[in-house]
Design an enzyme around this catalytic site. Structure first.
Site, PDB file in Angstrom:
ATOM      1  N   ASP A 150      45.070  42.755  28.497  1.00 51.44           N
ATOM      2  CA  ASP A 150      46.146  42.680  27.885  1.00 51.44           C
ATOM      3  C   ASP A 150      45.792  41.792  26.823  1.00 51.44           C
ATOM      4  O   ASP A 150      44.865  41.322  26.317  1.00 51.44           O
ATOM      5  CB  ASP A 150      47.379  42.495  28.866  1.00 51.44           C
ATOM      6  CG  ASP A 150      48.769  42.645  28.854  1.00 51.44           C
ATOM      7  OD1 ASP A 150      49.473  42.940  27.415  1.00 51.44           O
ATOM      8  OD2 ASP A 150      49.265  43.003  29.390  1.00 51.44           O
ATOM      9  N   HIS A 220      51.769  38.475  26.312  1.00 45.43           N
ATOM     10  CA  HIS A 220      52.703  39.768  26.937  1.00 45.43           C
ATOM     11  C   HIS A 220      51.553  39.566  28.071  1.00 45.43           C
ATOM     12  O   HIS A 220      52.057  40.225  29.430  1.00 45.43           O
ATOM     13  CB  HIS A 220      52.371  40.651  25.985  1.00 45.43           C
ATOM     14  CG  HIS A 220      52.212  42.239  26.436  1.00 45.43           C
ATOM     15  ND1 HIS A 220      51.226  42.797  26.779  1.00 45.43           N
ATOM     16  CD2 HIS A 220      53.614  43.215  26.462  1.00 45.43           C
ATOM     17  CE1 HIS A 220      51.964  43.925  27.226  1.00 45.43           C
ATOM     18  NE2 HIS A 220      53.761  44.373  26.887  1.00 45.43           N
ATOM     19  N   SER A 541      55.857  48.126  30.070  1.00 45.81           N
ATOM     20  CA  SER A 541      54.818  47.520  30.544  1.00 45.81           C
ATOM     21  C   SER A 541      55.164  46.328  31.607  1.00 45.81           C
ATOM     22  O   SER A 541      54.467  45.506  32.297  1.00 45.81           O
ATOM     23  CB  SER A 541      54.447  46.796  29.070  1.00 45.81           C
ATOM     24  OG  SER A 541      53.569  47.906  28.445  1.00 45.81           O
TER      25      SER A 541
END
Ligand SMILES: *[C@@H]1O[C@H](CO)[C@@H](O)[C@H](O)[C@H]1NC(C)=O
Ligand SMILES: *[C@@H]1O[C@H](CO)[C@@H](O)[C@H](O)[C@H]1NC(C)=O
Ligand SMILES: *[C@@H]1O[C@H](CO)[C@@H](O)[C@H](O)[C@H]1NC(C)=O
Ligand SMILES: *[C@@H]1O[C@H](CO)[C@@H](O)[C@H](O)[C@H]1NC(C)=O
Ligand SMILES: *[C@@H]1O[C@H](CO)[C@@H](O)[C@H](O)[C@H]1NC(C)=O
Length: 754
Positions: A150, A220, A541
């Site tokens: 990520d 994220h 996600s």
């Protein structure tokens, strides 16, 4: 209406458009581009010999070892053999012609794609909330290592506190790579590894927007990692909304961080593949990839799975239109996103004192009083520009309905809505009231960043009420509205789960004889770590690491289960009804009952998955065989290479014309002496017979094979129709259900897709 859908979308969605498919080749001279060369299974045990063979191959082509080393960005050597190198087109052609080369492709780039959600999944910390005691049986996942590919990690977050953790598992071979604002002290017994990959990207470009280290500037990666395996953090909330204990699904699992995604670059294939390759060498048990798009080439994950690593991907955020699936590979778990039973009702008081309710993430300490209300029927940037909206709250009339119906996808609608909101913010409006399905809320993430601006999403009938009030009030007074701060409600009053509109849908374009996604998990308005605090985010996600956390628990309880067995346990025990016995719906236009192309087997049920009764296992060699057969039909050693013959926990037949017999084998992992009886729900227009219809297991008979014969009843060109096959062992103990999708085709050349 499932009000809980009305939650915010993630900021990353807004990055989507900007990041998508940005090639990582911009860094180099005009003549060379970054290629990925795939050589299949590695030929040497020693990874150094694998790399040496890559150098040899390039040296003989480029003329010198130095040139070979200079051109090569990555050598892939743990999971499979291959490399990424900057090459001219003619060199690439020469490599393609070498007999040992299976494929060579340009490296592209894929975009990136808590509290309540874990209680909702029956994994609450109170023992009575988790019927099977799964968390305790799994020791909270302490011995399991989850690799997260990520945007990196924010190590100071309380979610990664390692107080009380035992030593790092001795099999761990990973590293803690340092860099800008990241030292070895940033790894601990929770974050046991951290690496970063910039191969093929111009560092000077990265330096302007990101940090050259595992540190997560975007947020994220920290969000997804803390969702999968965050430690317990009491009283986390977003400005008081959604307050509760934030934690990951496997709160004691170890995290190995692979930063392969960068600001403005997305996730280049070359770096993601290297991250996967290193993760396999480092010894992760699970790989969690909340990446959208299609990773090309897609072979890396098959080798990880063959080594016993469960690979979990997000399905993508391109719903609700069909055939928008990403990461639709038979050997991985592909995760759709759905809502949880939490919503954020927001009271709107109109000037005549009537109140209506919408949803928002508005968190002001107190309401700011009445503001002038303006109605704009078509909220476009141009109209907003020519309307006096400063200091006012704007109700957008039919515009968001138009966004919903005309946008090709929820993501497109987000982009369109985003433009409207930025015009409003620019014009100094105080807020916006809009309708919209679950996609309406997404702007709230933007708004919460622009202080003082509020976005409230309401149902169509509530918008009508507001319009009526406006029409009657305009005659005498000037219409006004007051927005009160949102409150949080959880539980049975909120209809959930519902598959989110943005969640990508099947069928798979790549493999029509495959049901994807595999499963759905919470992915709307998930509270998790971001830098030093907590934030809501939505997307597949967010759903993906929920499954990663559950898989960590299942691995801890069943260390010898294969990735296929774990996937089977999840899919066959998933539920298709909500807690009150109503079928789960899928958001979209129109909203409809969810089918396997929305949510695969259904909604994840961790406590059932730990004891599935029967599993549909797959020998990884079979994945490789099917992969080989799709890659190169002339070199296929399967009698029937239809993907529906692979022993997956689902069956899809995309071209039923004459009767087809499909085989499945189940393995008993429940009581040794069990008898299972079949129940079939045939898709309409198709007859299914199952032979045998009773399976008896005993101490020496652990596996049974059965045949399903599909016969079209009426020869009519059809769309996919859905059904299921369930093995029951009597009582209420085990129901092992797999989804079925069949399309009857008369003329194969007549393409008929819904
Ligand atoms: C990184 O470190 C530098 C120097 O210590 C500091 O100024 C900067 O704010 C840090 N960046 C982040 C994102 O923490
Ligand atoms: C609305 O309620 C407030 C407080 O109860 C009152 O002062 C006001 O006159 C009411 N306005 C209308 C239009 O009824
Ligand atoms: C808004 O109006 C200003 C001047 O009135 C103009 O410069 C600008 O381009 C307009 N923007 C849009 C989006 O129409
Ligand atoms: C198990 O079942 C098989 C087939 O039904 C039978 O042949 C075998 O004797 C059984 N074994 C035991 C230990 O009961
Ligand atoms: C389908 O099954 C029904 C009931 O078993 C049977 O009556 C019918 O003939 C079958 N149709 C075909 C086309 O096999």
């Amino acid at each position: 209406m499932a009000s809980s859908q009305r939650v915010l979308y993630s900021t990353f969605l807004l990055l989507f458009a900007a990041l998508s498919f940005y090639l990582a080749v911009e860094a180099v001279s005009d003549y060379k581009q970054l290629y990925i060369v795939y050589l299949g299974e590695r030929q040497h045990e020693d990874p150094n010999l694998v790399t040496a063979s890559h150098h040899d191959m390039l040296s003989s082509l480029l003329g010198s070892k130095e040139e070979a080393v200079r051109s090569m960005v990555y050598s892939y050597r743990h999971s499979f053999s291959g490399f990424a190198a900057f090459l001219t087109d003619s060199h690439a052609q020469q490599i393609a012609d070498l007999p040992e080369v299976i494929s060579i492709k340009l490296s592209g780039s894929v975009p990136l794609q808590t509290t309540r959600s874990w209680d909702y999944l029956g994994l609450g910390f109170e023992h009575q909330q988790q019927p099977s005691g799964l968390l305790e049986r799994a020791k909270y996942g302490e011995d399991v290592i989850i690799g997260v590919v990520d945007t990196g990690i924010w190590p100071e977050s309380r979610s990664f506190d390692d107080t009380g953790y035992g030593p790092i598992p001795s099999r761990w071979k990973g590293k803690c790579e340092v860099g800008q604002n990241f030292t070895v002290d940033n790894c601990n017994r929770k974050i046991i590894g951290a690496r970063w990959y910039t191969g093929g990207i111009k560092k000077s470009e990265l330096r302007k927007v990101d940090l050259l280290s595992p540190r997560d500037i975007d947020g994220h990666g920290t969000h997804t990692a803390s969702t999968a395996a965050g430690s317990l953090v009491a009283s986390a909330s977003f400005h008081g909304l959604g307050v509760g204990t934030a934690r990951g699904g496997a709160p004691r699992a170890r995290l190995a961080i692979y930063k392969a995604c960068w600001k403005n670059q997305g996730c280049p294939d070359a770096t993601v593949l290297k991250a996967i390759d290193d993760a396999v060498g480092d010894g992760v048990d699970i790989l969690s990839l909340s990446l959208g798009g299609a990773l090309q080439p897609n072979f890396a994950s098959i080798h990880a799975v063959a080594k016993g690593i469960t690979v979990i991907f997000a399905a993508g955020n391109d719903g609700p239109i069909p055939q928008t699936m990403s990461n639709d590979l038979p050997w991985v778990i592909t995760v759709a996103a759905s809502t949880v039973d939490r919503s954020f009702p927001t009271v709107l008081t109109l000037g005549d004192n009537q109140t209506v309710v919408g949803q928002s993430l508005y968190y002001a300490a107190k309401d700011k009083g009445f503001k002038d209300l303006v109605i704009i029927l078509h909220c476009t940037a141009e109209v907003i520009n020519s309307t006096d909206v400063a200091g006012k709250i704007v109700a957008c009339g039919d515009s968001l309905y138009a966004f919903d119906t005309m946008a090709s996808s929820a993501r497109q609608a987000v982009t369109d809505l985003g433009k409207v909101v930025s015009s409003l913010v620019q014009a100094d409006a105080k807020g916006v009231i809009s309708t919209g399905t679950s996609l309406g809320i997404l702007l709230a993430s933007l708004l919460t960043q622009k202080k003082g601006f509020v976005h409230v999403v309401v149902d169509d009938d509530v918008l009508w009420q507001i319009l009526n009030y406006f029409a009657s009030a305009s005659d005498s007074t000037s219409p006004t509205v007051k927005v009160s701060p949102a409150s949080t409600i959880v539980g049975s009053r909120v209809m959930a789960p519902t598959v989110a509109a943005f969640s990508s849908r099947g069928p798979s374009i790549l493999y029509p004889d495959l049901i994807k996604p595999d499963i759905t998990a919470p992915g709307v308005s998930i509270l998790a770590a971001k830098r030093d605090s907590y934030a809501f985010d939505s997307g597949t996600s967010m759903a993906c690491p929920h499954v990663s956390g559950v898989v960590a628990l299942l691995k801890a309880v069943h260390p010898h289960w294969s990735p296929a067995a774990i996937k089977s346990a999840l899919v066959t025990t998933a539920h298709t009804m909500d807690a009150y016995g109503f079928p789960i719906e899928a958001d979209g236009l129109p909203r409809k009952l969810a089918d396997p192309f929305d949510f695969g087997g259904g909604h994840i049920d961790p406590n059932k998955a730990v004891d599935p009764g029967l599993i549909y296992d797959v020998d990884p060699k079979d994945y490789l065989k099917f992969f080989q057969c799709t890659n190169d039909a002339s070199d296929c050693d399967l009698v029937d290479s239809h993907l529906y013959q692979l022993n997956l926990p689902s069956i899809a037949i995309s071209d039923l014309n004459t009767p087809v017999t499909v085989w499945r084998t189940v393995t008993n992992v429940g009581d040794a002496n069990s008898i299972y009886k079949v129940v079939v729900e045939a898709p309409s227009g198709v007859n299914i017979t199952v032979q045998p219809s009773v399976l008896e297991f005993n101490a020496s008979m652990k596996m049974q094979t059965f045949a399903l014969t599909f016969t079209p009843v009426r020869m009519v060109q059809c769309d996919f129709r859905f059904g299921s096959l369930t093995w029951h062992d009597g009582g209420n103990k085990h129901s092992v259900r797999i989804p079925i999708a069949v399309r009857v085709i008369i003329q194969p050349f007549f393409s008929y897709i819904s």
